[in-house]
Each structure stands twice: as structure tokens, then as C-alpha cells.
Motif scaffolding. Structure first.
Motif, PDB file in Angstrom:
ATOM      1  N   LYS A 154       3.508  -1.654   9.507  1.00 53.32           N
ATOM      2  CA  LYS A 154       3.066  -1.160   8.202  1.00 53.32           C
ATOM      3  C   LYS A 154       4.222  -1.257   7.225  1.00 53.32           C
ATOM      4  O   LYS A 154       5.384  -1.346   7.618  1.00 53.32           O
ATOM      5  CB  LYS A 154       2.562   0.267   8.285  1.00 53.32           C
ATOM      6  N   VAL A 184       1.023   2.258   1.066  1.00 51.32           N
ATOM      7  CA  VAL A 184       1.455   1.546   2.258  1.00 51.32           C
ATOM      8  C   VAL A 184       0.232   0.937   2.922  1.00 51.32           C
ATOM      9  O   VAL A 184      -0.859   1.518   2.889  1.00 51.32           O
ATOM     10  CB  VAL A 184       2.165   2.541   3.217  1.00 51.32           C
ATOM     11  N   SER A 185       0.397  -0.220   3.515  1.00 49.04           N
ATOM     12  CA  SER A 185      -0.695  -0.869   4.233  1.00 49.04           C
ATOM     13  C   SER A 185      -0.193  -1.331   5.592  1.00 49.04           C
ATOM     14  O   SER A 185       0.939  -1.790   5.723  1.00 49.04           O
ATOM     15  CB  SER A 185      -1.211  -2.066   3.431  1.00 49.04           C
ATOM     16  N   GLY A 240      -1.149   5.795   3.382  1.00 48.61           N
ATOM     17  CA  GLY A 240      -1.224   4.606   4.212  1.00 48.61           C
ATOM     18  C   GLY A 240      -2.644   4.179   4.529  1.00 48.61           C
ATOM     19  O   GLY A 240      -3.441   4.968   5.021  1.00 48.61           O
ATOM     20  N   CYS A 245       3.652   9.248   1.055  1.00 48.82           N
ATOM     21  CA  CYS A 245       3.029   7.933   1.190  1.00 48.82           C
ATOM     22  C   CYS A 245       1.546   8.100   1.460  1.00 48.82           C
ATOM     23  O   CYS A 245       1.110   9.101   2.033  1.00 48.82           O
ATOM     24  CB  CYS A 245       3.643   7.157   2.351  1.00 48.82           C
TER      25      CYS A 245
END
Length: 188
Positions: free
Chosen positions: A68, A23-24, A122, A120
Motif C-alpha cells: 500500500k 492511501v491505496s 486507506g 490516513c
């Protein structure tokens, strides 16, 4: 209705070797001009008090988060962070080169008990907002709100986002000290 559209689905989603979804995202921010900050004549406003951060509501909820989303296989981690800021918050700007950090968390939509599934990883960046769009892809599903840093810390729903915001404060505080030392003529 927005002429821009959001990417949907997870068919292009990246995963790491441990099956963590990559995730970004970013912490969008802006600097407030010194004359816009209330202060008494005896106090000196530090750099952190000149910052506002932008948070957005989650779809069908009223809690606030930073933009995000999934990092897809046809983009860099920085491109994904910029895309998410535009899609979810309707902002564009200058993304810091280096991430603030990488945080592991469980997806809110995951109901699986397996520790790897629903996990996740991130990557969060700081994004200096240079443009705020009137129309953006997720405008119908999200509200955006500018907050001072203390308000944002109190409203962060997720502990990992609080840690990302604390790291943002550390990085920006260091940068602010450097800026104010370099330009004592009134950078702000």
C-alpha cells in the motif's frame, strides 16, 4: 538493481477535506490447486483454504504488511493499488473493481498528536496475481512471503489490515461458493 523505479516523495499526494492522506493498496492472492493442498479423505477443503495471500516486509523491519502507499493526483485509486503491488511486492494481476473497504488509521511515521495530522484513509482491493516478477523496484528493501489466510491474520501488524483481510475473506468466500456452485465439475 531494478530497471523499474518506485515513485518517491509526497508532492503529488492526495488528501481529503479532513487532511487525511489518501492511501491505496491491495491484498494480493492466488488460488492453490486442489492437489497441492494436504487433506484427508474425509474432509472437504473449502474455498478459503485454497487461497494464499502475499505479504511484504516493511523497509528495515521484518514485520509483514500488504502492499500500500500514497494515492497520487495523476492516477485513479485502482491504478495506485496496482502500482503499489508492483513496486512493493513485484506482482501484477487482476484487481477487483470494487474496494474491499476504506479504513482510517494513523501513519506509523507520524509523531504529531493532532488527530487529523498523520491520519490516513486507506482503500484496499483484492488483486488476483497473474505475474510474479523476479526483479521489482523495492526488491532490495522488502521480502515477500506467500501465506495461508490464517497465518496472514496472525502476522498482520495493524488492526486495520486484519479487518481488511477479514473483509477479503468474506468477499472471497462468497465468490468461492458461487464458483463452486456454478462449476461442480472441478473448477480447481
Amino acid at each position: 538493481m531494478s530497471v523499474l523505479s518506485s515513485r518517491t516523495g509526497r508532492d503529488r499526494q492526495r488528501y481529503d477535506d479532513n487532511n487525511f492522506r489518501l492511501v491505496s493498496g491491495c491484498i494480493p492472492y492466488r488460488l492453490i490447486k486442489a492437489e497441492e493442498i494436504e487433506q484427508d479423505s474425509t474432509s472437504v477443503v473449502d474455498f478459503v483454504n485454497k487461497l494464499e495471500v502475499l505479504m511484504v516486509s516493511s523497509p528495515n523491519r521484518h514485520d509483514l504488511v500488504f502492499p500500500k502507499g500514497g494515492w497520487e493526483d495523476d492516477e485513479t485509486v485502482r491504478e495506485a493499488a496496482s502500482r503499489e503491488a508492483m513496486e512493493e511486492a513485484g506482482v501484477k494481476g487482476i484487481l477487483r473493481e470494487d474496494p474491499l473497504g476504506v479504513w482510517e488509521f494513523r501513519s506509523k511515521s507520524s509523531t504529531v498528536e493532532d488527530e487529523c495530522l498523520g491520519g490516513c484513509k486507506g482503500y484496499m482491493f483484492a488483486l488476483e496475481v497473474t505475474e510474479q516478477l523476479e526483479d521489482w523496484p523495492e526488491r532490495e528493501n522488502r521480502q515477500r512471503k506467500w501465506l495461508n489466510v490464517q497465518e496472514a491474520l496472525e502476522l498482520c501488524r495493524y488492526e486495520w489490515m486484519q479487518r481488511a483481510l477479514e473483509e477479503f475473506l468474506r468477499v472471497m468466500g462468497e465468490e468461492g461458493r458461487l464458483r463452486t456452485e456454478e462449476d461442480s465439475t472441478g473448477f480447481f
